[in-house]
Design a protein around this motif. Structure first.
Motif, short mmCIF file in Angstrom:
data_model
loop_
_atom_site.label_atom_id
_atom_site.label_comp_id
_atom_site.label_asym_id
_atom_site.label_seq_id
_atom_site.Cartn_x
_atom_site.Cartn_y
_atom_site.Cartn_z
N SER B 5 -5.57 -27.69 -5.79
CA SER B 5 -5.70 -26.81 -6.95
C SER B 5 -4.77 -27.24 -8.09
CB SER B 5 -5.41 -25.37 -6.55
OG SER B 5 -4.05 -25.21 -6.23
N ARG B 6 -3.95 -28.25 -7.86
CA ARG B 6 -3.13 -28.77 -8.97
C ARG B 6 -3.99 -29.10 -10.17
NH1 ARG B 6 -0.33 -31.98 -5.34
NH2 ARG B 6 -1.41 -33.85 -6.01
N PHE B 7 -5.17 -29.64 -9.87
CA PHE B 7 -6.07 -30.01 -10.96
C PHE B 7 -6.50 -28.80 -11.77
CE2 PHE B 7 -10.62 -30.59 -12.16
CZ PHE B 7 -10.40 -31.43 -13.24
N SER B 8 -6.95 -27.74 -11.11
CA SER B 8 -7.41 -26.58 -11.87
C SER B 8 -6.25 -25.87 -12.56
CB SER B 8 -8.19 -25.61 -10.96
OG SER B 8 -7.37 -25.09 -9.95
N VAL B 9 -5.08 -25.91 -11.94
CA VAL B 9 -3.91 -25.32 -12.59
C VAL B 9 -3.57 -26.11 -13.85
CG1 VAL B 9 -1.44 -24.88 -12.36
CG2 VAL B 9 -2.98 -24.33 -10.48
N ALA B 10 -3.68 -27.43 -13.76
CA ALA B 10 -3.37 -28.26 -14.93
C ALA B 10 -4.34 -27.96 -16.06
CB ALA B 10 -3.44 -29.75 -14.55
N VAL B 11 -5.61 -27.80 -15.75
CA VAL B 11 -6.58 -27.46 -16.79
C VAL B 11 -6.25 -26.10 -17.39
CG1 VAL B 11 -9.01 -26.99 -17.28
CG2 VAL B 11 -8.40 -28.84 -15.72
N HIS B 12 -5.86 -25.18 -16.53
CA HIS B 12 -5.46 -23.86 -16.99
C HIS B 12 -4.30 -23.97 -17.98
CE1 HIS B 12 -4.70 -19.41 -15.68
NE2 HIS B 12 -4.11 -19.63 -16.83
N VAL B 13 -3.29 -24.71 -17.62
CA VAL B 13 -2.11 -24.87 -18.47
C VAL B 13 -2.50 -25.50 -19.81
CG1 VAL B 13 -0.01 -26.24 -18.74
CG2 VAL B 13 -0.40 -24.94 -16.64
N LEU B 14 -3.32 -26.53 -19.75
CA LEU B 14 -3.72 -27.19 -20.99
C LEU B 14 -4.57 -26.26 -21.85
CD1 LEU B 14 -4.52 -30.71 -19.50
CD2 LEU B 14 -2.63 -30.12 -21.04
N ALA B 15 -5.38 -25.43 -21.20
CA ALA B 15 -6.17 -24.47 -21.96
C ALA B 15 -5.27 -23.45 -22.65
CB ALA B 15 -7.17 -23.76 -21.04
N LEU B 16 -4.20 -23.08 -21.97
CA LEU B 16 -3.23 -22.18 -22.61
C LEU B 16 -2.64 -22.84 -23.85
CD1 LEU B 16 -1.28 -20.80 -19.50
CD2 LEU B 16 -2.71 -19.47 -21.07
N LEU B 17 -2.27 -24.10 -23.72
CA LEU B 17 -1.68 -24.82 -24.84
C LEU B 17 -2.69 -24.96 -25.97
CD1 LEU B 17 0.19 -27.59 -22.84
CD2 LEU B 17 1.22 -25.71 -24.12
N ALA B 18 -3.94 -25.20 -25.62
CA ALA B 18 -4.96 -25.43 -26.64
C ALA B 18 -5.29 -24.16 -27.41
CB ALA B 18 -6.23 -25.99 -25.98
N THR B 19 -5.15 -23.03 -26.76
CA THR B 19 -5.53 -21.77 -27.43
C THR B 19 -4.32 -21.00 -27.93
OG1 THR B 19 -5.51 -20.57 -25.31
CG2 THR B 19 -7.59 -21.53 -25.99
N HIS B 20 -3.15 -21.54 -27.70
CA HIS B 20 -1.92 -20.82 -28.05
C HIS B 20 -1.65 -20.85 -29.56
CE1 HIS B 20 2.58 -20.56 -28.46
NE2 HIS B 20 2.31 -19.47 -27.79
N ARG B 21 -1.26 -19.70 -30.11
CA ARG B 21 -0.89 -19.65 -31.52
C ARG B 21 0.62 -19.60 -31.65
NH1 ARG B 21 -4.71 -14.64 -32.80
NH2 ARG B 21 -3.81 -14.19 -30.76
N PRO B 22 1.19 -20.45 -32.50
CA PRO B 22 2.65 -20.55 -32.64
C PRO B 22 3.30 -19.19 -32.92
CG PRO B 22 1.56 -22.28 -33.88
CD PRO B 22 0.48 -21.36 -33.39
N THR B 23 2.57 -18.30 -33.56
CA THR B 23 3.13 -16.98 -33.88
C THR B 23 3.38 -16.14 -32.63
OG1 THR B 23 0.88 -16.13 -34.17
CG2 THR B 23 2.02 -16.92 -36.13
N ASP B 24 2.80 -16.58 -31.52
CA ASP B 24 2.99 -15.80 -30.29
C ASP B 24 4.29 -16.15 -29.57
OD1 ASP B 24 0.57 -14.62 -30.79
OD2 ASP B 24 -0.55 -15.95 -29.46
N GLY B 25 5.08 -17.02 -30.19
CA GLY B 25 6.34 -17.39 -29.56
C GLY B 25 6.19 -18.61 -28.66
N LEU B 26 7.27 -18.99 -28.03
CA LEU B 26 7.27 -20.19 -27.20
C LEU B 26 6.47 -19.98 -25.91
CD1 LEU B 26 10.89 -21.60 -27.46
CD2 LEU B 26 8.78 -22.49 -28.47
#
Lengths: 148, 148
Positions: B5-26
């Motif tokens: 599941s490392r693979f699906s977790v990695a996709v999850h993390v990258l999706a978070l980064l891709a959809t993250h707005r800087p205004t939401d904090g670090l």
DNA sequence: GCAGCTGTAACCAAGTAGATTACAACAAGG
DNA sequence: CCTTGTTGTAATCTACTTGGTTACAGCTGC
């Protein structure tokens, strides 16, 4: 993580059955184990799975195992499915409990599922294109070269 | 056996980064762990692999992780390779020591190798057709439906 | 009946994954 | 400068899977 060698052992066993000549005597689990270089019980376990999938017939006590179909009618996908190296549709594992309070956590599983199913299907379709006959002929051809 | 599941977790993390707005904090490893529902160290280990593969940049102590490329330029195959769920070309494992005294034992590995390589390549090619952008857009679309 | 084989259960050793704790290193703000 | 918060990483633990092995019941065919 790798796909279990049960699959390659099963192909090995089936190749033995496909190339075996009756004049060579019975093909017992012990003789097959000698070729695979493992324990006879491992072979019998795999034979049990192949039998359940209808690929082979085993004569219970007197020894001897035979293919249920022509080698040309057995694909590597049949063997892959029979050995259950992977539960159907579950080659990839997705982390089970993402946080539903997060938009990504709530939707990641659904978003990945189709893609991963397609990738898995692509792999299986490739296996479906190769038959036991082709594998057996390939082995025979290589043997001839080795002998010559 | 399943692909980690490392693979699906990695996709999850990258999706978070891709959809993250800087205004939401670090976006710290702890926050990502909250979305994936795992331990922050697990996230940091995976981020380390993604960083080594050149997919993300991590600011060491002050927190904050960013994509190194546009989401459209990151394929799921990149992620699959980065997380090393499988050593290159080794999705299938073949029993190591068949008996060389047997024609089948001597040639089974070579006979299977090409076929298994092709099957694996088919899977990877499917992963190569999907980008992180597509996954992120899919998640956003599902979120909108869920909200509305 | 007897020899030989299959079918299975039970157990073991080894490897791997994921979770967790602990801590060193370091950046940034006051 | 020093405190706070974060990353990087080692070490450990539990759970699970695999393949190997032993043991033995059940059965077939001579």
């Amino acid at each position: 993580m790798q796909i279990s060698s049960r699959f390659s052992v099963a192909v090995h066993v089936l190749a033995l059955l496909a190339t075996h000549r009756p004049t060579d005597g019975l093909l017992t689990s012990e003789r097959m184990a000698g070729s695979v270089n493992t324990n006879p019980v491992v072979i019998r376990r795999i034979l049990g799975q192949l039998k359940k999938a209808g690929l082979v017939e085993v004569r219970p006590a007197s020894g001897g195992t035979f293919l249920s179909r022509q080698p040309a009618a057995i694909s590597l996908l049949d063997v892959y499915r029979a050995t259950e190296v992977v539960e159907a549709g579950q080659l990839f594992s997705i982390h089970e409990q993402p946080n539903p309070a997060c938009p990504v956590g709530r939707n990641i599983q659904a978003a990945l599922n189709d893609t991963l199913q397609r990738a898995q299907a692509a792999l299986e379709q490739q296996l479906a294109t190769v038959t036991l006959q082709q594998v057996a002929l390939d082995i025979v051809a290589r043997t001839a070269v080795g002998v010559g």
